[in-house]
Design an enzyme around this catalytic site. Structure first.
Site, PDB file in Angstrom:
ATOM      1  N   SER A 230       6.670   7.845  -2.176  1.00 13.25           N
ATOM      2  CA  SER A 230       7.722   8.640  -1.340  1.00 13.25           C
ATOM      3  C   SER A 230       9.097   8.172  -1.709  1.00 13.25           C
ATOM      4  O   SER A 230      10.018   8.652  -1.001  1.00 13.25           O
ATOM      5  CB  SER A 230       7.271   8.467  -0.079  1.00 13.25           C
TER       6      SER A 230
ATOM      7  N   LYS B  26      16.428   3.852   2.762  1.00 21.59           N
ATOM      8  CA  LYS B  26      15.780   4.940   2.853  1.00 21.59           C
ATOM      9  C   LYS B  26      15.649   5.780   4.035  1.00 21.59           C
ATOM     10  O   LYS B  26      15.745   5.570   5.065  1.00 21.59           O
ATOM     11  CB  LYS B  26      14.148   4.621   2.364  1.00 21.59           C
TER      12      LYS B  26
ATOM     13  N   SER C 183       3.956   3.868  -2.497  1.00 14.93           N
ATOM     14  CA  SER C 183       5.469   4.550  -2.538  1.00 14.93           C
ATOM     15  C   SER C 183       6.395   3.746  -2.842  1.00 14.93           C
ATOM     16  O   SER C 183       7.672   4.195  -3.033  1.00 14.93           O
ATOM     17  CB  SER C 183       5.863   5.024  -0.960  1.00 14.93           C
TER      18      SER C 183
END
Length: 526
Positions: free
Chosen positions: A151, A75, A175
């Site tokens: 997210s 990520k 998230s």
């Protein structure tokens, strides 16, 4: 290895094929690169590629590692690769590069995962949607008009579309679980301290943030947790490495006492209404649990939703204000000149005017929540409740509108931010930001493990997850329970139509579309 063959396997399945010699590591790697190049221009999940470096790193993979040669994405937030871009979803950090690999990245590699690139996230990981101004907005493979969540939205879109079988993700307020719910994936947030954040951080958001992954199968999540768990040198919690998470899946859990809630204590303060399909998902999960021999009781957790939201957002504001100061220090750009989105800057201004007393009082409420939930779990082994108040929203529908951003810009006026806090600005922010997702922050504040289970599909063909929480350190039980439900539902076979498609004909123009930029090592200036 053909495209449709590659996409139907989970990570351990691909690793088994490689170990058996049925396919080579190189074939699997090239299949993943082809999938990304083919679909990412429309999907927008991968913000950077690093194919050449990945090919070299694949040659060093330990053949006996659990995921030996399996393609993976990290990520674009916290998961730093030495001397490679890490932007945190922000234009302000577009050229920033960490000096060392994150401990977690090292452990991903030790597990045999081959990092092909980085997945997208919202600016600084702040939202439950992935719509940063500096990068593409990923789409949901279940419906291109819908958000994949955030997210970890880029990771979720990539795994749901079959670009990679699993991808790194993080969770500071939902998230991992939010995008798992919206993209029909399994998403486990481990207990606080279970996964290291070093060497750059001891803890993030006072320990609310935990890193792990989004997967299609429970076994991939369990095997990865076996590989990455345990404190690193200098870590803040004495959490020793444990094994046996994957092995635990061989046994069904003993009959459990499960509390089921529609989450009214969380949603009622914000006037949120539970969508009928979310209600159906939770009620159907409760019925399924009873059919499996578990004792089910409808019972809300002992939580004051208003106090929880206030505590969470107070820490959120304070940390965001500190983050902008850190970015200014790292980049050498004055804070007022940083290329930060208007909504981010406005929220940081509120954080700059928080009193230390209020910040500390907010943190102390975490203990109140943790003790209450500890007592709750003396009575109940697990808690089932919604992940979100509705099925996946349309893309763009939850991002602050232009007029609202303009209104937030008024916080730059002298004294405006302090006045806004006194006038109930925090409560207003809670109503705006948590109406859709009021259920996920609890586990971040208490530190207990929680997961999203892909148990429901709406008549419109959109996934809806059901959240499950356990007491601190209960990942084995959660994973056993998830595996039991997975065997019943077989959710790994519930893939978006795009992933189940037959191979595209040769010469398909989609294969000639532009792709995410390749990351190459270049000398730093200065």
């Amino acid at each position: 290895m053909k495209d449709h063959e590659y996409r139907r396997h989970d990570g351990l399945g691909l690793a088994a094929l490689i170990r058996s010699g049925e396919v080579s590591r190189e074939e699997v790697l090239e299949a993943a690169c082809t999938a990304i190049d083919l679909d990412n221009p429309q999907l927008g999940a991968v913000v950077r590629r690093r194919y050449e470096r990945a090919r070299h790193e694949a040659d060093e993979v330990e053949p006996r590692s659990p995921f030996a040669g399996v393609p993976f994405l990290t990520k674009d937030l916290l998961m730093g690769l030495a001397d490679e871009p890490l932007s945190f979803g922000s234009a302000a950090l577009a050229d920033w590069r960490p000096e060392a690999d994150a401990t977690l990245v090292k452990r991903f590699r030790q597990a045999g995962l081959v990092i092909l690139g980085q997945s997208g996230c919202p600016e600084l990981g702040l939202m439950g949607i992935t719509e940063p101004r500096a990068f593409p907005h990923p789409v949901n493979p279940w419906g291109r008009d819908y958000s994949p969540g955030g997210s970890s939205g880029g990771a979720a879109a990539a795994v749901a579309a079959g670009l990679v079988p699993l991808a790194g993700a993080g969770d500071g307020g939902g998230s991992i679980r939010i995008p798992a719910s919206q993209c029909g994936l399994f998403g486990l947030k481990p207990s606080r301290g279970r996964v290291p954040l070093g060497p750059a951080h001891s803890e993030v958001w006072q320990g609310a943030v935990v890193e792990h992954a989004l997967t299609r199968s429970v076994r991939d999540s369990a095997a990865l947790l076996d590989a990455i768990n345990g404190m690193d040198e200098g870590g803040p919690y004495p959490v020793r490495h444990e094994s046996g998470f994957l092995a635990a899946l061989e046994r069904a859990p003993e009959p459990l006492t499960i509390a089921v809630s529609l989450g009214e204590p969380f949603s009622a303060p914000f006037g949120g209404e539970l969508h009928p399909q979310v209600r159906e998902a939770v009620e159907a999960a409760a019925r399924r649990c009873e059919a499996l021999g578990h004792r089910v009781e409808w019972c809300d957790p002992p939580v004051d939703g208003t106090a929880l939201a206030h505590s969470y957002l107070t820490l959120y504001l304070g940390h965001l204000s500190a983050d902008l100061a850190w970015i200014a220090e790292q980049t050498g750009v004055r804070e007022s000149r940083l290329a930060i989105e208007p909504a981010t800057r406005a929220i940081a201004r509120l954080g700059r005017h928080l009193k230390a007393r209020d910040y500390e009082l907010a943190k102390r409420h975490w203990n109140t929540l943790g003790r209450a939930m500890g007592a709750f779990h003396r009575r109940f082994d697990l808690l089932l409740m919604p992940v979100l108040s509705a099925p996946p929203p349309l893309r763009g529908s939850l991002y602050p509108s232009r007029w609202r951003e303009a209104l937030m810009g008024l916080l730059a006026l002298p004294g405006a931010a302090a006045l806004a806090l006194k006038a109930g600005g925090l409560e207003s922010l809670a109503r705006e930001s948590l109406r859709y997702s009021p259920f996920t922050q609890l586990a971040n504040l208490t530190g207990q493990p929680a997961m999203s289970l892909p148990l429901h599909i709406t008549p419109q063909g959109l996934p809806v997850g059901v959240q499950c929480l356990g007491p601190m350190g209960s990942e084995r039980r959660l994973l056993q329970f998830a595996a039991q439900l997975e065997r019943e539902v077989n959710w790994a076979e519930r893939l978006p139509l795009e992933v189940r498609r037959e191979p595209r004909p040769e010469g398909d123009p989609a294969s000639k579309a532009p792709v995410a930029p390749e990351v190459r090592r270049e000398p730093r200036s200065g």
